[in-house]
Design a protein around this motif. Structure first.
Motif, PDB file in Angstrom:
ATOM      1  N   TYR A  90      45.098  40.311  40.563  1.00 28.33           N
ATOM      2  CA  TYR A  90      43.551  39.394  39.912  1.00 28.33           C
ATOM      3  C   TYR A  90      42.934  40.775  38.782  1.00 28.33           C
ATOM      4  N   GLN A 122      50.351  25.055  44.973  1.00 24.85           N
ATOM      5  CA  GLN A 122      48.616  25.214  45.192  1.00 24.85           C
ATOM      6  C   GLN A 122      49.228  26.576  44.144  1.00 24.85           C
ATOM      7  N   PHE A 123      50.193  26.961  44.274  1.00 30.52           N
ATOM      8  CA  PHE A 123      50.189  27.984  42.777  1.00 30.52           C
ATOM      9  C   PHE A 123      50.448  27.627  41.076  1.00 30.52           C
ATOM     10  N   LYS A 126      44.555  30.843  49.688  1.00 29.29           N
ATOM     11  CA  LYS A 126      45.849  30.740  49.316  1.00 29.29           C
ATOM     12  C   LYS A 126      46.825  31.626  50.190  1.00 29.29           C
ATOM     13  N   TYR A 127      45.851  33.798  50.591  1.00 24.24           N
ATOM     14  CA  TYR A 127      47.114  34.616  50.874  1.00 24.24           C
ATOM     15  C   TYR A 127      46.235  34.862  52.290  1.00 24.24           C
ATOM     16  N   LEU A 132      54.779  32.066  40.612  1.00 25.62           N
ATOM     17  CA  LEU A 132      55.173  32.821  41.601  1.00 25.62           C
ATOM     18  C   LEU A 132      56.035  33.545  41.042  1.00 25.62           C
ATOM     19  N   HIS A 137      49.627  38.295  35.822  1.00 23.64           N
ATOM     20  CA  HIS A 137      49.293  38.415  37.688  1.00 23.64           C
ATOM     21  C   HIS A 137      50.277  38.669  38.162  1.00 23.64           C
ATOM     22  N   GLU A 138      51.755  37.650  37.839  1.00 21.18           N
ATOM     23  CA  GLU A 138      52.539  37.626  38.074  1.00 21.18           C
ATOM     24  C   GLU A 138      53.440  38.446  37.728  1.00 21.18           C
ATOM     25  N   GLU A 156      47.062  41.790  45.647  1.00 20.44           N
ATOM     26  CA  GLU A 156      46.787  40.786  45.299  1.00 20.44           C
ATOM     27  C   GLU A 156      45.462  40.830  44.504  1.00 20.44           C
ATOM     28  N   LEU A 178      47.699  34.603  33.883  1.00 17.88           N
ATOM     29  CA  LEU A 178      48.684  34.529  34.982  1.00 17.88           C
ATOM     30  C   LEU A 178      49.931  35.466  34.010  1.00 17.88           C
ATOM     31  N   ALA A 196      40.828  31.663  45.137  1.00 19.26           N
ATOM     32  CA  ALA A 196      42.542  31.906  45.613  1.00 19.26           C
ATOM     33  C   ALA A 196      42.715  32.837  47.043  1.00 19.26           C
TER      34      ALA A 196
END
Length: 146
Positions: free
Chosen positions: A101, A14-15, A124-125, A18, A39-40, A97, A36, A120
């Motif tokens: 984001y 789903q990611f 997801k969390y 990570l 974000h990470e 998160e 992305l 998400a």
């Protein structure tokens, strides 16, 4: 801060990416996705911030007590502080998160909260939040000048 990026599909389905401590894994198909990466990288910065906080608390404990024998286990715990608090506190997880984001949306020039971001955060969390809570947390920080 130290960051190491690798590109692999060896992450949960789903990611797209990570972060584990200072190691970021991003799916190869997202190698050029600046959002992305932002974000990470935010999660890596959170890891280091919480680690330094944990180390400061450790040194305060050691300075105020004669408990040097607990230093090594606490040193290890200091570096796990972000992931431990993230796992047990939905409020901390939400803040972490949201910050990630926001940085992702800034990186792609977004001026509204896209559906995929809301989806998400809601799915997801394990946060049990609404679209309104997401908008309230994110919109003011992507629409106002930095």
């Amino acid at each position: 801060m130290l960051k190491y990026v690798r590109y692999s599909d060896n992450i949960p389905e789903q990611f797209g990416g990570l972060a584990m401590a200072f190691i970021v894994t991003i799916r190869p198909k997202y190698k050029e996705d600046k959002g992305l990466h932002a974000h990470e990288f935010t999660h890596v910065d959170q890891f280091w911030s919480m680690s330094f906080l944990g180390l400061a608390l450790l040194f305060a404990i050691l300075l105020l007590t004669d408990m040097l024998f607990v230093g090594y286990p606490l040193l290890i715990a200091a570096f796990g502080l972000h992931s431990d608090v993230y796992r047990v506190s939905s409020a901390y997880r939400f803040r972490s998160e949201v910050e990630a984001y926001i940085n992702q949306l800034h990186a792609i020039g977004a001026t509204e909260v896209p559906y995929w971001t809301k989806n998400a955060l809601k799915n997801k969390y394990n946060l049990n939040i609404t679209d309104e809570q997401i908008d309230a947390a994110i919109l003011p920080r992507i629409t106002s000048p930095s």
